[in-house]
Design an enzyme around this catalytic site. Structure first.
Site, PDB file in Angstrom:
ATOM      1  N   SER A 141      63.960 109.496 179.772  1.00 37.22           N
ATOM      2  CA  SER A 141      64.288 109.106 178.407  1.00 37.22           C
ATOM      3  C   SER A 141      65.403 108.071 178.440  1.00 37.22           C
ATOM      4  CB  SER A 141      64.747 110.332 177.603  1.00 37.22           C
ATOM      5  OG  SER A 141      65.281 109.953 176.348  1.00 37.22           O
ATOM      6  N   TYR A 154      70.456 117.856 176.429  1.00 37.63           N
ATOM      7  CA  TYR A 154      69.244 117.069 176.676  1.00 37.63           C
ATOM      8  C   TYR A 154      69.592 115.806 177.462  1.00 37.63           C
ATOM      9  CZ  TYR A 154      64.952 114.462 175.805  1.00 37.63           C
ATOM     10  OH  TYR A 154      63.797 113.734 175.967  1.00 37.63           O
TER      11      TYR A 154
END
Length: 254
Positions: A141, A154
């Site tokens: 990501s 995250y």
């Protein structure tokens, strides 16, 4: 048919980027194992691929478990006889500030997003070595290198995926195993919808706001990430390993 006669495992293959990747790989000639903790949805994806003329099986798998990872590989070899490609896409989404995150939250996000990726690579190695080569595509990501508010667990997990990718690429190159990563930005998936809902945001306004963060002025589609996974999984990227390809509509240009 860039993946003709290849066999791939796609974790988190029941929804979003994983589903788009499994379906695209099947159209490009690969036999696909749709591995996901959501067994019924994974089966629906595999059935849809088969109905369209492709080859696919569904395997329920919580990749945070080494035993589950090994079982997914064993089931793939039983069904298709070989293994060439692993797409690590399964993800746990845990957000919040440092004072809110529990030990269980940390264990969940790191267990799936980091240890789960490592478990799957480890389980695939004997089959890759038997085939003489292999490809790993880790879905990371932009959160791996961009700080975002209240995204601590995250983002930390995706930062770990970035370094995991580089280290695996270095260690596995002598075995002709390539390891690369994709770093998506804002992609419209079920996980994004859940995050918007948990934050109490208006969905349509959130989509517009996320889109405005990118010069292309929109969110991405799962299919646009899947096409990059196809490039990395195919011989088109045969001299690439340890790379991280950003797919974010230009949102992180500065």
């Amino acid at each position: 048919m860039r993946l003709k006669d290849k066999v791939a495992i796609v974790t988190g293959g029941a929804n979003g980027i994983g589903r788009a990747t499994a379906e695209l790989f099947a159209r490009e000639g690969a036999a696909v194992t749709v591995a996901d903790i959501e067994a019924d949805t994974a089966r629906e994806v595999a059935d849809a691929i088969a109905a369209a003329g492709g080859r696919a099986i569904a395997v329920p798998a919580d990749t945070a478990s080494r035993e589950a990872a090994e079982a997914a590989v064993a089931r793939t070899l039983e069904a298709f006889g070989r293994l060439d490609i692993l797409v690590n896409n399964a993800a746990a989404f845990v957000f919040g500030g440092i004072e809110e995150i529990t030990e269980a939250d940390w264990q969940k996000v790191l267990g799936v997003n980091v240890v789960g990726y490592a478990n799957m690579v480890r389980a695939c190695l004997p089959a890759f070595r038997a085939a003489g080569a292999g490809v790993v595509v880790n879905v990371s990501s932009v959160s791996a290198f961009v700080a975002q508010p209240r995204f601590i667990p995250y983002n930390a997990s995706k930062g770990a995926v970035a370094q995991l990718t580089r280290c695996l690429a270095l260690d596995l190159a002598p075995d002709h195993i390539r390891v690369n990563a994709i770093c998506p930005g804002s992609i419209r998936t079920r996980a994004t919808d859940r995050h918007i809902a948990s934050a109490g945001l208006d969905p349509e306004e959130a989509y517009r706001e996320f889109g405005r963060a990118a010069p292309m002025n929109r969110m991405g589609r799962p299919e646009e990430v899947a096409s990059v996974a196809l490039f990395l999984a195919s011989s088109d990227s045969s001299f690439m390993t340890g790379a991280q390809l950003v797919v974010d509509g230009g949102a992180t240009l500065d």
